[in-house]
Design a protein around this motif. Structure first.
Motif, PDB file in Angstrom:
ATOM      1  N   LEU A 217       0.836  -1.210   0.000  1.00 41.44           N
ATOM      2  CA  LEU A 217       0.000   0.000   0.000  1.00 41.44           C
ATOM      3  C   LEU A 217       0.874   1.264   0.000  1.00 41.44           C
ATOM      4  CD1 LEU A 217      -2.913   0.925   0.083  1.00 41.44           C
ATOM      5  CD2 LEU A 217      -2.798   0.904   2.563  1.00 41.44           C
ATOM      6  N   ALA A 218       1.938   1.238   0.841  1.00 44.79           N
ATOM      7  CA  ALA A 218       2.839   2.393   0.911  1.00 44.79           C
ATOM      8  C   ALA A 218       3.497   2.622  -0.443  1.00 44.79           C
ATOM      9  CB  ALA A 218       3.910   2.153   1.966  1.00 44.79           C
ATOM     10  N   HIS A 219       3.892   1.522  -1.078  1.00 42.61           N
ATOM     11  CA  HIS A 219       4.522   1.606  -2.396  1.00 42.61           C
ATOM     12  C   HIS A 219       3.547   2.254  -3.399  1.00 42.61           C
ATOM     13  CE1 HIS A 219       7.567   0.496  -5.215  1.00 42.61           C
ATOM     14  NE2 HIS A 219       6.678  -0.055  -6.010  1.00 42.61           N
ATOM     15  N   ALA A 220       2.261   1.814  -3.313  1.00 40.99           N
ATOM     16  CA  ALA A 220       1.242   2.375  -4.220  1.00 40.99           C
ATOM     17  C   ALA A 220       1.043   3.865  -3.951  1.00 40.99           C
ATOM     18  CB  ALA A 220      -0.075   1.629  -4.035  1.00 40.99           C
ATOM     19  N   ILE A 221       1.052   4.265  -2.645  1.00 41.37           N
ATOM     20  CA  ILE A 221       0.885   5.693  -2.308  1.00 41.37           C
ATOM     21  C   ILE A 221       2.066   6.493  -2.842  1.00 41.37           C
ATOM     22  CG2 ILE A 221       0.841   7.348  -0.383  1.00 41.37           C
ATOM     23  CD1 ILE A 221      -0.853   5.319   1.152  1.00 41.37           C
ATOM     24  N   ASN A 222       3.287   5.951  -2.647  1.00 45.74           N
ATOM     25  CA  ASN A 222       4.481   6.654  -3.140  1.00 45.74           C
ATOM     26  C   ASN A 222       4.427   6.823  -4.656  1.00 45.74           C
ATOM     27  OD1 ASN A 222       5.386   6.857  -0.585  1.00 45.74           O
ATOM     28  ND2 ASN A 222       6.826   5.161  -0.711  1.00 45.74           N
ATOM     29  N   ASN A 223       4.002   5.753  -5.341  1.00 49.62           N
ATOM     30  CA  ASN A 223       3.878   5.839  -6.810  1.00 49.62           C
ATOM     31  C   ASN A 223       2.858   6.894  -7.197  1.00 49.62           C
ATOM     32  OD1 ASN A 223       5.741   4.039  -7.558  1.00 49.62           O
ATOM     33  ND2 ASN A 223       4.326   2.338  -7.880  1.00 49.62           N
ATOM     34  N   MET A 224       1.721   6.861  -6.450  1.00 48.61           N
ATOM     35  CA  MET A 224       0.641   7.806  -6.754  1.00 48.61           C
ATOM     36  C   MET A 224       1.124   9.245  -6.578  1.00 48.61           C
ATOM     37  SD  MET A 224      -2.810   8.391  -4.628  1.00 48.61           S
ATOM     38  CE  MET A 224      -1.902   9.309  -3.433  1.00 48.61           C
ATOM     39  N   SER A 225       1.877   9.513  -5.480  1.00 48.86           N
ATOM     40  CA  SER A 225       2.337  10.886  -5.233  1.00 48.86           C
ATOM     41  C   SER A 225       3.309  11.325  -6.317  1.00 48.86           C
ATOM     42  CB  SER A 225       2.962  11.016  -3.851  1.00 48.86           C
ATOM     43  OG  SER A 225       4.210  10.386  -3.834  1.00 48.86           O
ATOM     44  N   GLN A 226       4.119  10.336  -6.800  1.00 50.91           N
ATOM     45  CA  GLN A 226       5.075  10.660  -7.863  1.00 50.91           C
ATOM     46  C   GLN A 226       4.334  11.044  -9.147  1.00 50.91           C
ATOM     47  OE1 GLN A 226       7.950   7.611  -7.660  1.00 50.91           O
ATOM     48  NE2 GLN A 226       9.260   8.535  -9.197  1.00 50.91           N
ATOM     49  N   VAL A 227       3.339  10.211  -9.490  1.00 51.53           N
ATOM     50  CA  VAL A 227       2.558  10.481 -10.708  1.00 51.53           C
ATOM     51  C   VAL A 227       1.824  11.808 -10.567  1.00 51.53           C
ATOM     52  CG1 VAL A 227       0.638   9.663 -12.135  1.00 51.53           C
ATOM     53  CG2 VAL A 227       2.308   8.047 -11.273  1.00 51.53           C
ATOM     54  N   LEU A 228       1.236  12.011  -9.345  1.00 50.18           N
ATOM     55  CA  LEU A 228       0.509  13.261  -9.090  1.00 50.18           C
ATOM     56  C   LEU A 228       1.439  14.461  -9.248  1.00 50.18           C
ATOM     57  CD1 LEU A 228      -1.849  12.881  -6.035  1.00 50.18           C
ATOM     58  CD2 LEU A 228      -2.389  13.874  -8.227  1.00 50.18           C
ATOM     59  N   GLU A 229       2.650  14.330  -8.669  1.00 52.93           N
ATOM     60  CA  GLU A 229       3.611  15.428  -8.712  1.00 52.93           C
ATOM     61  C   GLU A 229       3.927  15.798 -10.158  1.00 52.93           C
ATOM     62  OE1 GLU A 229       7.243  14.668  -6.666  1.00 52.93           O
ATOM     63  OE2 GLU A 229       7.852  16.761  -6.742  1.00 52.93           O
ATOM     64  N   SER A 230       4.217  14.768 -10.968  1.00 46.50           N
ATOM     65  CA  SER A 230       4.587  15.091 -12.350  1.00 46.50           C
ATOM     66  C   SER A 230       3.382  15.614 -13.129  1.00 46.50           C
ATOM     67  CB  SER A 230       5.244  13.902 -13.048  1.00 46.50           C
ATOM     68  OG  SER A 230       4.277  12.946 -13.334  1.00 46.50           O
ATOM     69  N   THR A 231       2.178  15.053 -12.821  1.00 47.38           N
ATOM     70  CA  THR A 231       0.974  15.548 -13.514  1.00 47.38           C
ATOM     71  C   THR A 231       0.709  16.997 -13.145  1.00 47.38           C
ATOM     72  OG1 THR A 231       0.110  13.339 -13.232  1.00 47.38           O
ATOM     73  CG2 THR A 231      -1.438  14.977 -14.023  1.00 47.38           C
ATOM     74  N   ILE A 232       0.821  17.305 -11.839  1.00 49.40           N
ATOM     75  CA  ILE A 232       0.549  18.669 -11.382  1.00 49.40           C
ATOM     76  C   ILE A 232       1.589  19.630 -11.959  1.00 49.40           C
ATOM     77  CG2 ILE A 232       0.405  20.169  -9.331  1.00 49.40           C
ATOM     78  CD1 ILE A 232      -1.996  18.364  -9.423  1.00 49.40           C
TER      79      ILE A 232
END
Ligand code: ADP
Length: 579
Positions: A217-232
């Protein structure tokens, strides 16, 4: 959170431990009492058998029960069937009788027992009453024995119980701690990180082990924040570019979503519609109340098609509106808003009108002398040429008309040449007195021919002026020539002075003057107060228009004051910009 969870668990565990201990003690006591009663019962039946087998008289029976009472450490009483004590051991200090529940049961033919606390010696006793038959006589055998509530048995049960509860409590608390460490701590960390990500801190990461479900789950959250960061970042970048583009545009830009809320607006739009404050996210119809804009938006959103229209806005502004739908990339290209581009075309439209009227005026002005020239040539061709006197007269008229045509064309060329300039060319510092002298010499003969007193005066302190000499001649000749043309008698004066860094020319005449209502119009192209008089004096109607444009070229001002039949005063103020 972890601390409170730990505290709650500790309280629950301790409460459970206390309850278990209490229950154990109660049950232990019950078992002990039951065992004691059962033991006393056995002793009662044993005694019954002994006493039944032996024939005693009352005295011997008393001795016997005293003996057994001592041996067994019990109190013994024998009651008759009415519940009255027949015999009792000496250690009995209370009243025994049918009021005792165990005796009451025994009198009914059953074995009765009871446990009671005696206030006399502060001791708990167990009682048993058994219906017996002694030498064929029914009676009740009553036995009582003290029980030790604080005996070793109790203590052991309690100690053992407490030990078990203590161990269980410690184990439970270790398990709770383990749960906190392995489950609650990661959940807390992830919740904290997700909250920070939600607040825009996209580079935040969850640092917990990679293994287990929480690791995934933590790995998925970290991935999500990375994708979010680049998208934003990508979105911010696009937004910045879009804003820069919109801000740099000369046209007003405004974009709305499907709820009519403003999602983009550029400074030009604020300027064009004189908007105040932040209008982002407001309903466009609360900001711009205009039916043309409303209709265009409705059209675009309903038909998902572009539209173009022109309309008049406040203060006679002409606005050209291009409205386009904003189509979504997903959802099969659904319309998600509208983009409006608005251009202030007021000046363009005015120029177009001016140009059209200029062309028709020029055509008209050229037509008049040309028609006259063609008419006289025709007359000459038809025979007038053979009459030298008439022929010469006609040729003179043709000459005048040709000159008028020439002057007209010269003035049109001069005007269009000045109009396109932002700054004058071929400029140099010129002595103003030399310029005015030159103008005086040109116009003096004309003034003399009309008996007009021409006076020129340049005040002391007028310094050299940076200009194009020919342009200054053109301006002064036009103004003074007009003054001579529209004056029958009297004087035409030119005064030149320097005031507050301004070069000032004042041209004053004692002529026919101009009506106040006409003054605002005399600078328009081809405008003449009296057409006939203007034509007679060879005027083109462009003189003052040329003067106005020369003054504008030098960032100056011109004004006219006039009283009909008294005279006109024209004032030109030119700034010494680079002087
Ligand atoms: P024009 O070639 O007809 O003189 P201008 O543009 O120079 O054209 O002047 C426009 C009109 O302004 C003239 O036709 C005239 O009626 C009026 N006007 C200009 N200067 C004077 C003046 N000094 N006195 C009276 N009327 C004037």
């Amino acid at each position: 959170m972890q601390k409170s969870f730990f505290a709650v668990c500790t309280v629950i565990i301790l409460l459970t431990a206390v309850l278990i201990t209490y229950n154990m003690l109660r049950n232990g006591q019950k078992i002990y009492f039951n065992q004691s009663i059962s033991l006393l019962g056995d002793e009662a039946y044993l005694l019954e058998e002994i006493m039944d087998a032996t024939s005693f008289d009352l005295e011997n029976t008393k001795i016997s029960i005293e003996k057994y009472g001592k041996k067994l450490d019990v109190k013994i009483a024998i009651l008759d069937t009415d519940g009255v004590v027949v015999l009792q051991t000496n250690n009995i200090h209370t009243l025994v009788g049918e009021q005792n529940p165990e005796v009451e049961t025994a009198l009914k033919g059953n074995t009765g027992n009871d446990i009671r606390f005696s206030k006399v010696d502060n001791t708990t006793y167990i009682y048993i009453a058994v219906p017996i038959e002694m030498q064929n006589k029914k009676c009740v055998l009553w036995l009582s024995k003290s029980v030790d509530t604080n005996n070793l048995f109790h203590e052991k049960i309690m100690m053992d119980g407490l030990k078990i509860v203590g161990i269980v409590t410690v184990i439970a608390l270790i398990i709770v701690n383990f749960i906190i460490k392995t489950m609650i701590e990661p959940i807390n960390k992830m919740t904290k990180t997700v909250n920070e990500i939600a607040q825009g801190n996209y580079h935040k990461k969850v640092h917990i082990g990679e293994s287990g479900r929480f690791g995934t789950l933590a790995h998925a959250i970290n991935n999500m924040s990375q994708v979010l960061e680049s998208t934003i970042e990508d979105l911010k970048d696009r937004n910045t570019k879009l804003e820069a583009m919109a801000n740099g545009m000369k046209d007003a830009v405004i974009a709305i979503d499907y709820e009519y809320k403003i999602i983009l607006i550029n400074p030009m739009c604020y300027k064009l519609f004189s908007l105040d404050g932040d209008v982002m996210n407001k309903n466009i119809f609360d900001v711009l109340r205009n039916e043309h804009i409303f209709n265009a938006i409705e059209y675009v959103l309903k038909r998902q098609d572009a539209i173009e229209k022109e309309f008049k806005y406040v203060r006679n502004k002409t606005i050209k509106l291009h409205a386009n739908p904003i189509l979504s990339r997903d959802d099969g290209g659904a319309c998600i808003g509208a983009l409006l581009l608005m251009e202030d075309v007021t000046k363009i439209r005015k120029l177009e009108i001016m140009r059209r009227s200029f062309v028709s005026n020029v055509t008209h002005e050229l037509k008049t002398p040309l028609t006259s020239i063609r008419g006289f040539i025709e007359t000459l061709k038809n025979g007038a040429i053979s009459n030298p006197t008439i022929a010469n007269k006609f040729l003179d008229i043709i000459d005048i008309e040709a000159e008028r045509l020439y002057n007209l064309i010269q003035d049109i060329l001069a005007l269009s040449e000045i109009e396109v300039r932002e700054q004058d060319f071929d400029v140099s510092y010129y002595n103003i007195e030399e310029i005015t002298d030159h103008v005086f010499n040109i116009l003096k003969p004309k003034a003399d021919s009309k008996n007009i007193d021409l006076q020129f005066h340049v005040e002391v302190g007028v310094v050299d002026f940076l200009c194009n000499k020919s342009r200054m001649y053109q301006m002064l000749i036009n103004l003074i020539d007009n003054a001579i043309n529209y004056t029958e008698e009297g004087t035409v004066k030119l005064l030149c002075k320097k005031e507050n860094n301004y070069l000032i020319f004042v041209i004053e005449d004692t002529g026919i003057g101009i009506e106040a209502s006409q003054i605002p119009r005399i600078f328009e192209r081809f405008y003449r107060v009296d057409k006939g008089r203007s034509r007679r004096t060879g005027g083109t109607g462009l003189g003052l228009s040329i003067v106005k444009h020369i003054v504008m070229l030098y960032k100056g001002e011109i004004s006219m004051k006039s009283v009909v039949n008294e005279g006109t005063t024209c004032t030109v103020r030119l700034p010494y910009i680079n002087n």
